[in-house]
Design a protein around this motif. Structure first.
Motif, PDB file in Angstrom:
ATOM      1  N   GLN A  73       0.386  -1.612  -0.353  1.00  0.00           N
ATOM      2  CA  GLN A  73       0.162   0.040  -0.033  1.00  0.00           C
ATOM      3  C   GLN A  73       0.780   1.473  -0.106  1.00  0.00           C
ATOM      4  OE1 GLN A  73      -3.592  -0.156   3.321  1.00  0.00           O
ATOM      5  NE2 GLN A  73      -3.653  -2.524   2.805  1.00  0.00           N
ATOM      6  N   LEU A  74       1.490   1.341   0.908  1.00  0.00           N
ATOM      7  CA  LEU A  74       3.572   2.675   0.628  1.00  0.00           C
ATOM      8  C   LEU A  74       3.022   3.162  -0.619  1.00  0.00           C
ATOM      9  CD1 LEU A  74       5.602   1.846   3.459  1.00  0.00           C
ATOM     10  CD2 LEU A  74       3.378   3.137   3.372  1.00  0.00           C
ATOM     11  N   LEU A  75       3.407   2.100  -1.934  1.00  0.00           N
ATOM     12  CA  LEU A  75       3.744   1.863  -3.167  1.00  0.00           C
ATOM     13  C   LEU A  75       2.432   1.821  -4.285  1.00  0.00           C
ATOM     14  CD1 LEU A  75       7.137   0.110  -3.334  1.00  0.00           C
ATOM     15  CD2 LEU A  75       6.443   2.711  -2.987  1.00  0.00           C
ATOM     16  N   GLY A  76       0.798   1.656  -3.864  1.00  0.00           N
ATOM     17  CA  GLY A  76      -0.042   1.480  -4.498  1.00  0.00           C
ATOM     18  C   GLY A  76      -0.963   2.190  -4.136  1.00  0.00           C
ATOM     19  N   VAL A  77      -0.724   3.613  -3.124  1.00  0.00           N
ATOM     20  CA  VAL A  77      -2.189   3.556  -2.362  1.00  0.00           C
ATOM     21  C   VAL A  77      -1.970   4.610  -2.121  1.00  0.00           C
ATOM     22  CG1 VAL A  77      -4.007   3.256  -0.586  1.00  0.00           C
ATOM     23  CG2 VAL A  77      -3.393   1.536  -1.376  1.00  0.00           C
ATOM     24  N   ILE A  78      -0.849   4.764  -1.369  1.00  0.00           N
ATOM     25  CA  ILE A  78      -0.140   6.353  -0.135  1.00  0.00           C
ATOM     26  C   ILE A  78       0.162   7.562  -1.201  1.00  0.00           C
ATOM     27  CG2 ILE A  78       1.237   7.514   0.732  1.00  0.00           C
ATOM     28  CD1 ILE A  78      -0.678   5.773   2.602  1.00  0.00           C
ATOM     29  N   PRO A  79       0.759   7.292  -2.788  1.00  0.00           N
ATOM     30  CA  PRO A  79       1.204   8.455  -3.636  1.00  0.00           C
ATOM     31  C   PRO A  79      -0.640   8.901  -4.029  1.00  0.00           C
ATOM     32  CG  PRO A  79       2.356   6.395  -4.215  1.00  0.00           C
ATOM     33  CD  PRO A  79       1.504   6.001  -3.153  1.00  0.00           C
ATOM     34  N   GLY A  80      -1.370   7.902  -4.298  1.00  0.00           N
ATOM     35  CA  GLY A  80      -2.755   8.592  -5.273  1.00  0.00           C
ATOM     36  C   GLY A  80      -3.304   8.859  -4.285  1.00  0.00           C
ATOM     37  N   ALA A  81      -3.611   8.401  -2.308  1.00  0.00           N
ATOM     38  CA  ALA A  81      -4.368   9.451  -1.677  1.00  0.00           C
ATOM     39  C   ALA A  81      -3.641  10.550  -1.275  1.00  0.00           C
ATOM     40  CB  ALA A  81      -3.645   8.196  -0.311  1.00  0.00           C
ATOM     41  N   TYR A  82      -1.890  10.723  -2.273  1.00  0.00           N
ATOM     42  CA  TYR A  82      -1.434  12.997  -1.874  1.00  0.00           C
ATOM     43  C   TYR A  82      -2.239  13.448  -2.875  1.00  0.00           C
ATOM     44  CZ  TYR A  82       1.462  11.919   2.386  1.00  0.00           C
ATOM     45  OH  TYR A  82       1.950  11.117   3.209  1.00  0.00           O
ATOM     46  N   LEU A  83      -2.393  12.530  -4.041  1.00  0.00           N
ATOM     47  CA  LEU A  83      -2.339  13.342  -5.061  1.00  0.00           C
ATOM     48  C   LEU A  83      -4.326  13.837  -5.363  1.00  0.00           C
ATOM     49  CD1 LEU A  83      -1.256  11.588  -8.152  1.00  0.00           C
ATOM     50  CD2 LEU A  83      -0.327  13.466  -7.268  1.00  0.00           C
ATOM     51  N   GLY A  84      -4.683  12.875  -4.427  1.00  0.00           N
ATOM     52  CA  GLY A  84      -5.824  13.206  -4.195  1.00  0.00           C
ATOM     53  C   GLY A  84      -6.555  14.501  -3.322  1.00  0.00           C
ATOM     54  N   PRO A  85      -6.819  14.505  -1.900  1.00  0.00           N
ATOM     55  CA  PRO A  85      -7.665  15.338  -0.333  1.00  0.00           C
ATOM     56  C   PRO A  85      -5.939  16.299  -0.824  1.00  0.00           C
ATOM     57  CG  PRO A  85      -8.435  13.549   0.011  1.00  0.00           C
ATOM     58  CD  PRO A  85      -7.231  12.959  -1.703  1.00  0.00           C
ATOM     59  N   VAL A  86      -5.225  16.118  -0.456  1.00  0.00           N
ATOM     60  CA  VAL A  86      -3.948  16.860  -0.219  1.00  0.00           C
ATOM     61  C   VAL A  86      -3.571  17.191  -0.902  1.00  0.00           C
ATOM     62  CG1 VAL A  86      -2.412  15.397  -0.385  1.00  0.00           C
ATOM     63  CG2 VAL A  86      -2.369  17.558   1.419  1.00  0.00           C
ATOM     64  N   LEU A  87      -3.499  17.500  -2.385  1.00  0.00           N
ATOM     65  CA  LEU A  87      -3.147  18.212  -3.258  1.00  0.00           C
ATOM     66  C   LEU A  87      -4.482  19.050  -4.030  1.00  0.00           C
ATOM     67  CD1 LEU A  87      -1.109  19.519  -5.602  1.00  0.00           C
ATOM     68  CD2 LEU A  87      -1.304  17.261  -6.754  1.00  0.00           C
ATOM     69  N   SER A  88      -5.135  18.592  -3.786  1.00  0.00           N
ATOM     70  CA  SER A  88      -6.922  19.550  -4.571  1.00  0.00           C
ATOM     71  C   SER A  88      -7.154  20.657  -3.262  1.00  0.00           C
ATOM     72  CB  SER A  88      -7.873  18.723  -4.615  1.00  0.00           C
ATOM     73  OG  SER A  88      -7.916  17.179  -5.369  1.00  0.00           O
ATOM     74  N   ALA A  89      -6.802  20.106  -2.223  1.00  0.00           N
ATOM     75  CA  ALA A  89      -7.038  21.195  -1.473  1.00  0.00           C
ATOM     76  C   ALA A  89      -6.061  22.594  -1.864  1.00  0.00           C
ATOM     77  CB  ALA A  89      -7.352  20.448   0.086  1.00  0.00           C
ATOM     78  N   LEU A  90      -5.486  22.164  -1.673  1.00  0.00           N
ATOM     79  CA  LEU A  90      -3.691  23.165  -1.575  1.00  0.00           C
ATOM     80  C   LEU A  90      -4.108  23.750  -3.440  1.00  0.00           C
ATOM     81  CD1 LEU A  90      -1.252  24.682  -1.438  1.00  0.00           C
ATOM     82  CD2 LEU A  90      -0.071  22.352  -2.994  1.00  0.00           C
ATOM     83  N   VAL A  91      -4.046  23.186  -3.844  1.00  0.00           N
ATOM     84  CA  VAL A  91      -4.705  23.960  -5.325  1.00  0.00           C
ATOM     85  C   VAL A  91      -5.860  24.575  -5.154  1.00  0.00           C
ATOM     86  CG1 VAL A  91      -5.526  23.823  -8.198  1.00  0.00           C
ATOM     87  CG2 VAL A  91      -3.525  22.384  -6.956  1.00  0.00           C
ATOM     88  N   VAL A  92      -7.698  23.949  -4.752  1.00  0.00           N
ATOM     89  CA  VAL A  92      -8.650  25.333  -4.571  1.00  0.00           C
ATOM     90  C   VAL A  92      -8.303  26.314  -3.647  1.00  0.00           C
ATOM     91  CG1 VAL A  92     -11.435  24.807  -4.444  1.00  0.00           C
ATOM     92  CG2 VAL A  92      -9.694  23.092  -5.434  1.00  0.00           C
ATOM     93  N   THR A  93      -7.606  26.124  -2.715  1.00  0.00           N
ATOM     94  CA  THR A  93      -7.267  27.210  -1.739  1.00  0.00           C
ATOM     95  C   THR A  93      -6.410  28.017  -2.369  1.00  0.00           C
ATOM     96  OG1 THR A  93      -7.007  25.861   0.200  1.00  0.00           O
ATOM     97  CG2 THR A  93      -6.300  27.642   0.395  1.00  0.00           C
ATOM     98  N   VAL A  94      -5.141  27.766  -3.499  1.00  0.00           N
ATOM     99  CA  VAL A  94      -4.908  29.243  -3.364  1.00  0.00           C
ATOM    100  C   VAL A  94      -5.146  29.394  -4.472  1.00  0.00           C
ATOM    101  CG1 VAL A  94      -2.532  29.600  -5.467  1.00  0.00           C
ATOM    102  CG2 VAL A  94      -2.033  27.811  -2.881  1.00  0.00           C
ATOM    103  N   VAL A  95      -5.957  29.358  -5.274  1.00  0.00           N
ATOM    104  CA  VAL A  95      -7.503  29.483  -6.624  1.00  0.00           C
ATOM    105  C   VAL A  95      -8.383  30.515  -5.418  1.00  0.00           C
ATOM    106  CG1 VAL A  95      -8.303  29.348  -8.223  1.00  0.00           C
ATOM    107  CG2 VAL A  95      -6.589  28.284  -8.474  1.00  0.00           C
ATOM    108  N   ALA A  96      -8.934  29.877  -4.788  1.00  0.00           N
ATOM    109  CA  ALA A  96     -10.099  30.064  -4.454  1.00  0.00           C
ATOM    110  C   ALA A  96     -10.195  31.328  -3.579  1.00  0.00           C
ATOM    111  CB  ALA A  96     -11.311  29.419  -3.780  1.00  0.00           C
TER     112      ALA A  96
END
Length: 316
Positions: A73-96
């Motif tokens: 899971q460290l290589l198969g799941v966690i990278p996708g988790a980082y690309l989802g909620p945390v990156l999306s929150a960062l991008v939308v926060t900066v824009v909005a």
């Protein structure tokens, strides 16, 4: 010595959105929650596709993700988790919200001075409640975990915080919950977030993460019920600590860590499926107690809930 945050205070609130603009940026500013959830689901689900299709999942692609620290899971799941909620929150926060919103988002993430009793309370209460619930459901007495597992408990918790906690909670609790709570109130806001949090995980039931191929229809259904019930507990802790994301992360990952490190050693004859049952029953009972005790406020002060329309940054 750290001090206790006043009960019900909301630390570092998200500021109003920047003036609306035409085009894509303006649309993100008008509907930040829609963009956040859409991006979080899309980015994670796309990133998880190779894992789900690999031999660690459906077996369509004939390769396996390597195991690190005993899990793929460290290589198969966690990278996708980082690309989802945390990156999306960062991008939308900066824009909005621009820099003020980014400072508020990071401020909740780094708020750790909430009183040592919260850390000790969560560290003791989570394994105690889950152990007691397992005993009541199974009728079996727990054994004492080995010294090796006890020594691994704190390092395991830290690893969980840096992986699962840091990948998910800056999005769900830090970005989404303040907006949902302002728009709908703590009760309805949690009822929105809980199911979405659960649905985001659903593709993983087609992989080793969810126990594939031994997954019956009731397992993801039970998981969705868990995320809804546990979200009420998470909301209460988040609000009651002045919106400390770190404490919410500790609560979330303490459950994962107890089940991963200690539970099987304490109940060696039980199926691991009992962890879902114990987690669901514990979450429902605690959620009901908190909802009754707080009359549905879940530690949220009245001024944190906006008008029916809500400010622009809270609209979906």
């Amino acid at each position: 010595m750290s001090h206790q945050a006043p009960v019900g205070t909301v630390a570092a609130p998200v500021p109003p959105a920047l003036p609306a603009r035409p085009g894509l940026r303006g649309h993100v500013r008008r509907f930040p929650l829609t963009w956040f959830f859409g991006l979080a689901f899309l980015l994670s689900w796309v990133a998880w596709t190779p894992y789900i299709l690999s031999e660690n999942g459906l077996g369509v692609l004939h390769f396996e993700f390597p195991s690190v620290l005993g899990t793929s899971q460290l290589l198969g799941v966690i990278p996708g988790a980082y690309l989802g909620p945390v990156l999306s929150a960062l991008v939308v926060t900066v824009v909005a919200d621009g820099r003020p919103g980014l400072r508020a988002w990071i401020g909740r993430m780094t708020k750790w001075r909430v009183g040592w009793s919260w850390y000790v309370g969560i560290a003791i209460a989570v394994p105690a409640v889950l152990t007691l619930t397992t005993v009541l459901l199974s009728g079996q007495r727990p054994g004492m975990p080995s010294a090796v597992l006890l020594a691994a408990y704190i390092p395991g918790l830290i690893l969980q915080i840096l992986t699962t906690g840091l990948a998910e909670e800056p999005g769900w609790r830090d970005f989404a919950m303040p907006r949902l709570q302002h728009k709908f109130g703590p009760l309805r806001g949690t009822l929105v977030l809980g199911p979405l949090w659960g649905v985001w995980h659903l593709p993983l039931f087609l992989s080793e993460w969810g126990g594939w191929p031994d997954v019956s229809w009731d397992k993801p259904v039970e998981f969705l019920a868990i995320t809804i019930a546990f979200s009420f507990v998470m909301t209460w802790v988040f609000n009651h600590t002045g919106q400390s994301l770190l404490l919410a992360m500790v609560l979330h990952t303490s459950v994962n860590n107890f089940f991963s490190v200690a539970w099987s050693d304490m109940f060696p004859s039980l199926s691991f499926r009992y962890t879902d049952h114990a987690f669901l029953v514990s979450s429902v009972v605690v959620a009901v107690v908190l909802l009754v005790a707080t009359r549905g406020r879940l530690g949220c002060p009245p001024d944190a809930v906006g008008s029916p329309a809500g400010p622009r940054w809270a609209q979906r």
